[in-house]
Design a protein around this motif. Structure first.
Motif, PDB file in Angstrom:
ATOM      1  N   ARG A 187       0.402 -17.403  18.023  1.00 48.64           N
ATOM      2  CA  ARG A 187      -1.091 -17.455  18.711  1.00 48.64           C
ATOM      3  C   ARG A 187      -2.176 -17.411  17.138  1.00 48.64           C
ATOM      4  O   ARG A 187      -2.267 -16.325  16.720  1.00 48.64           O
ATOM      5  N   PRO A 188      -3.457 -18.059  17.189  1.00 45.55           N
ATOM      6  CA  PRO A 188      -3.941 -17.261  16.200  1.00 45.55           C
ATOM      7  C   PRO A 188      -5.104 -15.975  16.538  1.00 45.55           C
ATOM      8  O   PRO A 188      -4.818 -15.451  18.365  1.00 45.55           O
ATOM      9  N   TRP A 189      -4.931 -15.675  15.600  1.00 45.60           N
ATOM     10  CA  TRP A 189      -5.368 -13.545  15.334  1.00 45.60           C
ATOM     11  C   TRP A 189      -6.864 -14.049  16.215  1.00 45.60           C
ATOM     12  O   TRP A 189      -6.669 -12.655  17.098  1.00 45.60           O
ATOM     13  N   THR A 190      -7.788 -14.805  16.216  1.00 45.24           N
ATOM     14  CA  THR A 190      -8.943 -14.757  16.540  1.00 45.24           C
ATOM     15  C   THR A 190      -8.760 -14.682  18.186  1.00 45.24           C
ATOM     16  O   THR A 190      -9.500 -14.718  19.188  1.00 45.24           O
ATOM     17  N   GLU A 191      -7.632 -14.989  18.769  1.00 47.19           N
ATOM     18  CA  GLU A 191      -7.376 -15.459  20.288  1.00 47.19           C
ATOM     19  C   GLU A 191      -6.622 -14.117  21.402  1.00 47.19           C
ATOM     20  O   GLU A 191      -5.492 -13.894  21.925  1.00 47.19           O
ATOM     21  N   LEU A 192      -6.129 -13.183  19.668  1.00 50.63           N
ATOM     22  CA  LEU A 192      -5.283 -11.572  20.462  1.00 50.63           C
ATOM     23  C   LEU A 192      -6.255 -10.907  20.994  1.00 50.63           C
ATOM     24  O   LEU A 192      -7.604 -10.808  21.097  1.00 50.63           O
ATOM     25  N   GLU A 193      -5.820 -10.742  21.779  1.00 54.50           N
ATOM     26  CA  GLU A 193      -6.712  -9.249  23.127  1.00 54.50           C
ATOM     27  C   GLU A 193      -7.298  -8.343  22.137  1.00 54.50           C
ATOM     28  O   GLU A 193      -8.299  -8.448  22.340  1.00 54.50           O
ATOM     29  N   ASN A 194      -6.749  -7.839  21.113  1.00 59.91           N
ATOM     30  CA  ASN A 194      -7.435  -6.539  20.699  1.00 59.91           C
ATOM     31  C   ASN A 194      -8.332  -6.612  19.830  1.00 59.91           C
ATOM     32  O   ASN A 194      -9.281  -6.384  19.590  1.00 59.91           O
ATOM     33  N   VAL A 195      -7.814  -8.302  18.936  1.00 61.83           N
ATOM     34  CA  VAL A 195      -9.223  -8.846  18.513  1.00 61.83           C
ATOM     35  C   VAL A 195     -10.658  -9.352  19.494  1.00 61.83           C
ATOM     36  O   VAL A 195     -11.700  -9.115  18.539  1.00 61.83           O
ATOM     37  N   ARG A 196     -10.163  -9.464  20.255  1.00 63.89           N
ATOM     38  CA  ARG A 196     -10.946  -9.392  20.650  1.00 63.89           C
ATOM     39  C   ARG A 196     -11.560  -8.641  21.696  1.00 63.89           C
ATOM     40  O   ARG A 196     -13.656  -8.768  21.410  1.00 63.89           O
ATOM     41  N   VAL A 197     -11.461  -7.159  21.592  1.00 62.60           N
ATOM     42  CA  VAL A 197     -12.196  -6.525  21.977  1.00 62.60           C
ATOM     43  C   VAL A 197     -13.748  -5.942  20.770  1.00 62.60           C
ATOM     44  O   VAL A 197     -14.139  -5.806  21.490  1.00 62.60           O
ATOM     45  N   TYR A 198     -12.494  -5.736  19.365  1.00 61.48           N
ATOM     46  CA  TYR A 198     -13.553  -5.953  18.452  1.00 61.48           C
ATOM     47  C   TYR A 198     -14.469  -6.115  18.387  1.00 61.48           C
ATOM     48  O   TYR A 198     -15.288  -5.687  18.537  1.00 61.48           O
ATOM     49  N   GLN A 199     -14.321  -7.641  18.572  1.00 61.31           N
ATOM     50  CA  GLN A 199     -15.789  -8.339  18.699  1.00 61.31           C
ATOM     51  C   GLN A 199     -16.472  -8.081  19.779  1.00 61.31           C
ATOM     52  O   GLN A 199     -17.777  -8.074  19.170  1.00 61.31           O
ATOM     53  N   GLN A 200     -15.992  -7.641  21.501  1.00 63.56           N
ATOM     54  CA  GLN A 200     -17.045  -7.694  22.288  1.00 63.56           C
ATOM     55  C   GLN A 200     -17.785  -6.284  21.898  1.00 63.56           C
ATOM     56  O   GLN A 200     -18.925  -5.825  21.672  1.00 63.56           O
ATOM     57  N   PHE A 201     -17.012  -4.900  21.527  1.00 68.41           N
ATOM     58  CA  PHE A 201     -17.730  -3.801  20.758  1.00 68.41           C
ATOM     59  C   PHE A 201     -18.846  -4.068  19.838  1.00 68.41           C
ATOM     60  O   PHE A 201     -19.826  -3.324  20.252  1.00 68.41           O
ATOM     61  N   PHE A 202     -18.721  -5.312  18.352  1.00 67.20           N
ATOM     62  CA  PHE A 202     -19.729  -5.234  17.932  1.00 67.20           C
ATOM     63  C   PHE A 202     -20.971  -5.709  18.322  1.00 67.20           C
ATOM     64  O   PHE A 202     -22.132  -5.828  17.799  1.00 67.20           O
ATOM     65  N   ALA A 203     -20.505  -7.317  18.900  1.00 64.34           N
ATOM     66  CA  ALA A 203     -21.659  -7.685  19.844  1.00 64.34           C
ATOM     67  C   ALA A 203     -22.618  -7.094  20.854  1.00 64.34           C
ATOM     68  O   ALA A 203     -23.910  -6.876  20.568  1.00 64.34           O
ATOM     69  N   ASP A 204     -21.453  -5.269  21.323  1.00 62.95           N
ATOM     70  CA  ASP A 204     -22.220  -4.796  22.296  1.00 62.95           C
ATOM     71  C   ASP A 204     -23.869  -3.941  21.811  1.00 62.95           C
ATOM     72  O   ASP A 204     -24.134  -3.164  22.073  1.00 62.95           O
ATOM     73  N   HIS A 205     -22.517  -3.535  20.156  1.00 59.16           N
ATOM     74  CA  HIS A 205     -23.637  -2.596  19.836  1.00 59.16           C
ATOM     75  C   HIS A 205     -24.715  -3.571  18.489  1.00 59.16           C
ATOM     76  O   HIS A 205     -25.024  -2.835  17.122  1.00 59.16           O
ATOM     77  N   ALA A 206     -24.317  -4.855  18.321  1.00 61.18           N
ATOM     78  CA  ALA A 206     -25.425  -5.517  17.301  1.00 61.18           C
ATOM     79  C   ALA A 206     -27.053  -4.627  17.221  1.00 61.18           C
ATOM     80  O   ALA A 206     -27.524  -4.666  15.850  1.00 61.18           O
TER      81      ALA A 206
END
Length: 288
Positions: free
Chosen positions: A262-281
């Motif tokens: 799978r592409p790295w951008t679709e991995l669950e842990n990576v999505r957790v990081y993405q959501q965390f930084f979006a929440d704290h933008a």
């Protein structure tokens, strides 16, 4: 870019069942590494110059690496959880086009930690020897000594040296220097750069442990350069988004059913990081 291992096969559920059916004794609490990878559907890995195994705790990443390392008889520094069933399991595994060169190895967190402990033990021993030499210097400098025979000659040399030299010079001349002390992260990074040379296969189990984000990025660059220009092949188990983002790596998602690339951008842990930084933008906007 080189590959020394193109495909590795693990026993499927049917092969494991046939093995258990042939057992005469059943009084075992664990059949490790049996019943770890097959239930998750991991039957084979198609390997590239850089292949990454991703998955949560208990997904079988470390088990897969240890099985591959033992089947290929790779070098390792630290012992691992090798049960009596390992030889039986390895007979059911196969490695296609496997030709790992001399120097190929598996590197785990235990290897890195054992090396750091060795450095600390060495320095502790040097410190103890230094204290002994301080005492030896004072004892020799103020000794009431008279040469009685040739057997006393070495003692006379020590006394003359103590009376001729300063304490620091006396000790430095008889003691090796301490190994330079580093942080855990610096020591871990140094370990990888020393162990990974060129033209070899390396299995790395969560190499990001102890490394800061900046060091993880530096390690990712080092591994990519080693694969591109120095003939290295890597199979890496990791959670690190910095390593998962390595360009050209084939990533197996061991949390998927069955495990698949799978592409790295679709991995669950990576999505957790993405959501965390979006929440704290909004927190970052104060930096502008």
């Amino acid at each position: 870019m080189k590959t020394y291992l193109s495909r590795f096969r693990f026993p499927d559920a049917d092969a494991e069942w046939r093995f258990f059916a042939g057992l005469r004794r059943t009084c075992y609490d664990s059949y490790y590494p049996f019943q770890v990878l097959a239930p998750r559907g991991l039957h084979q890995l198609e390997l590239e110059p850089v292949t990454i195994l991703y998955g949560g705790n208990g997904s079988g990443k470390s088990t897969a690496l240890n099985v591959m390392a033992e089947k290929l008889e790779l070098e390792r520094d630290a012992p691992f959880n090798k049960t009596g069933f390992f030889p039986d399991y390895l007979r059911l595994c196969s490695a296609d086009d496997a030709c790992p060169p001399k120097g190929s190895r598996i590197i785990t967190s235990d290897d890195v930690f054992a090396w750091m402990l060795d450095l600390r033990s060495l320095n502790d021993g040097i410190d103890r020897k230094r204290e002994e030499l301080f005492g030896q210097y004072l004892d020799a400098k103020y000794a009431d000594f008279k040469l009685e025979s040739l057997e006393d000659y070495e003692r006379l040399k020590t006394i003359n040296a103590a009376r001729r030299e300063s304490q620091s010079r006396f000790v430095r001349g008889r003691l090796m220097d301490n190994v330079r002390t580093r942080s855990n992260g610096e020591s871990a990074f140094l370990y990888f750069t020393r162990k990974i040379t060129c033209d070899a296969l390396y299995l790395l189990d969560e190499p990001e442990n102890s490394l800061s984000p900046a060091r993880q990025l530096e390690l990712a660059d080092f591994l990519l350069e080693s694969a591109r220009f120095y003939g290295c092949q890597f199979v890496i188990a990791t959670h690190s988004p910095f390593l998962l983002a390595m360009r050209g790596a084939r990533i197996y998602d061991l949390d998927a059913d069955p495990p698949r690339p799978r592409p790295w951008t679709e991995l669950e842990n990576v999505r957790v990081y993405q959501q965390f930084f979006a929440d704290h933008a909004g927190d970052f906007s104060h930096d502008e």
